[in-house]
Write a protein that holds these residues in place. Structure first.
Motif: not given
Length: 491
Positions: A328-332, A380-381, A479-482
């Motif tokens: 699954p993409p972008r699940a975690a 992240k990139t 989500r990643l920024a958080a």
């Protein structure tokens, strides 16, 4: 002419033969070896004797089938160094990933402050154990060791000296230390004095292209020729950028254990915006400056492969990527720069534990973990590219990719999607190409870097991945920024 490029990263090394004329450019791999920190006396260190043996094997392999070798150049990862007395190592160089390397980081910040560090060096790597922190830790905790030393060599020059070269300093690798003034391209001695870090052990700095002397036949035996040791762009990222076909509209992304994202400029940028967005200035070839962001890259994937290898599982890249495509993409997502990730525990366990702590679905199987890492690195990139674009005039409209990620079609497409920019692939072995190119310029075969880049552009095929717009990547970046903000708060 025949040039040997020795490219050593924090997880392995490769030796290449470069055959260059005024109108042709060819680079091929001749030898490969593993390189990981060894645990000795409770510390993670580099086995210099083993590295010298691999280098000697690689130089011999490069000479096989050609009419002699002309030059040899070594590039490595940044940050790490050896301390010497009377030309002999006082102890094995400690890896920057050793937990003790950051022991006095907060003392450095308290002593001079982050803004003073940035103004003096142009570097904003607050979480990476730069040479400055390592030396400060030694000055605080092992002053007798520093007092005994009469010389410091960064890893490329340490290895060059071990195979016959004169001790030297080179600006591209030195600029990773957070101890160099990027405007003057010399050691930032005033800053080092404030931190009681000794400067008398530091070598004079010079641009790439120094001649260091011939290869020592007693160390590299069995050669029919006596190649000259020269300093290429000896930081692997500086070499990689030198070997990429760039223009002012393009950002570079060199992919390896670390990702290095940036743009090439003529002068350092030490503005408030650069400081606030944590952009660093590292030195490149031909007087250039690389404005960049460092991202913990495929290190985590390689650590997962090592753990799976030890467990007897398959670690074939094609199998892992095929499984990742089905996951699954972008699940975690994980913040790859979080302090939570190190080399002391199996990486798959660390990733699963991180996802539990952050209330995310826990990835299952190899495919789930690899997809989690690739999605995270793409997001992240993208976040770091947004930060870089806020600093420079004329933000980059495309990305030129070099390094191992070029072979990873899934990652290339994810990167284009996450950044909403076309991604063009440069040479897979961009670092070796740039190493060879800077040697060829030093030897006079190629007149300058720009001419060499034109040769490189015509010698290697390029694939371009177009972005596929989607709101899902906007949400993933949020989500990643958080998660990244949470990691920074914990640090």
């Amino acid at each position: 002419m025949n040039h040997v490029a020795i490219d050593i990263g924090a997880s392995g090394g490769t030796v290449f033969l470069g055959e260059v004329t005024e109108s042709s450019f060819d680079v091929r791999e001749v030898h490969r070896f593993d390189n990981r920190p060894a645990e000795r006396d409770g510390r993670y260190v580099w086995d210099v004797d083993a590295l010298v043996g691999h280098i000697a094997d690689g130089i011999r392999a490069a000479e096989d089938g050609v009419d002699g070798l002309d030059t040899v150049g070594i590039d490595t990862w940044g940050l790490d160094f050896g301390l010497l007395a009377d030309g002999e190592l006082l102890r094995d160089p400690v890896s920057y990933r050793d937990p003790e390397s950051t022991a006095t980081r907060e003392q450095v910040f308290d002593a001079v402050g982050k803004r003073r560090l940035f103004d003096a060096t142009g570097i904003t790597n607050w979480n990476t154990p730069n040479t400055l922190w390592q030396l400060h830790t030694l000055a605080e905790r092992e002053p007798d060791l520093l007092a005994e030393s009469d010389g410091l060599l960064m890893m490329p020059q340490l290895l060059s000296a071990r195979i016959g070269g004169e001790p030297a300093g080179e600006v591209t690798i030195a600029s990773t230390t957070q101890m160099v003034d990027p405007e003057e391209r010399t050691w930032a001695t005033d800053l080092l004095g404030e931190l009681s870090v000794p400067t008398d052990i530091l070598p004079p700095l010079a641009e790439a292209g120094q001649s260091l002397g011939p290869v020592d036949e007693a160390v590299v035996s069995g050669l029919s020729s006596t190649p000259e040791i020269v300093t290429p762009a000896s930081h692997d990222t500086a070499a990689a950028v030198a070997g990429l076909p760039l223009d002012e509209d393009a950002a570079f992304l060199n992919t390896g254990s670390w990702f290095v994202l940036g743009v090439e400029r003529d002068d350092p940028v030490r503005t408030d915006a650069a400081f606030d967005n944590a952009v660093s200035n590292e030195l490149g070839v031909d007087g250039s400056v690389r404005l960049l962001k460092n991202i913990n890259g495929f290190f985590m994937l390689e650590e997962c492969r090592e753990a799976w290898r030890e467990a007897g599982e398959s670690v074939d890249y094609d199998d892992l990527l095929s499984a990742a495509e089905q996951a699954p993409p972008r699940a975690a997502l994980v913040d790859t720069d979080a302090d939570a990730f190190g080399i002391d525990e199996p990486m798959p366990d660390q990733i699963r534990a991180y996802c539990r702590r952050t209330d995310q679905p826990v990835p299952t199987g190899q495919g789930g973990i690899v997809r989690c890492l690739l999605d995270s690195l793409a997001a992240k990139t993208a976040l770091e590219l947004d930060a870089l674009a806020a600093v420079v005039e004329g933000p980059p409209s495309r990305i030129v990719l070099g390094g191992g990620g070029v072979r990873n079609e899934l990652f290339c497409q994810l990167l284009a999607d996450a950044t909403d920019r076309p991604v063009s692939t440069g040479p897979v072995e961009a670092t070796a190409v740039g190493n060879v190119l800077t040697q060829a310029v030093a030897a006079g075969t190629v007149p300058d870097i720009e001419t060499g880049r034109d040769l490189v552009g015509s010698a290697f095929e390029t694939t371009t991945y177009e972005p596929r717009a989607g709101d899902e990547w906007t949400r993933a970046k949020e989500r990643l920024a958080a998660l990244t903000d949470a990691s920074s708060s914990e640090a």
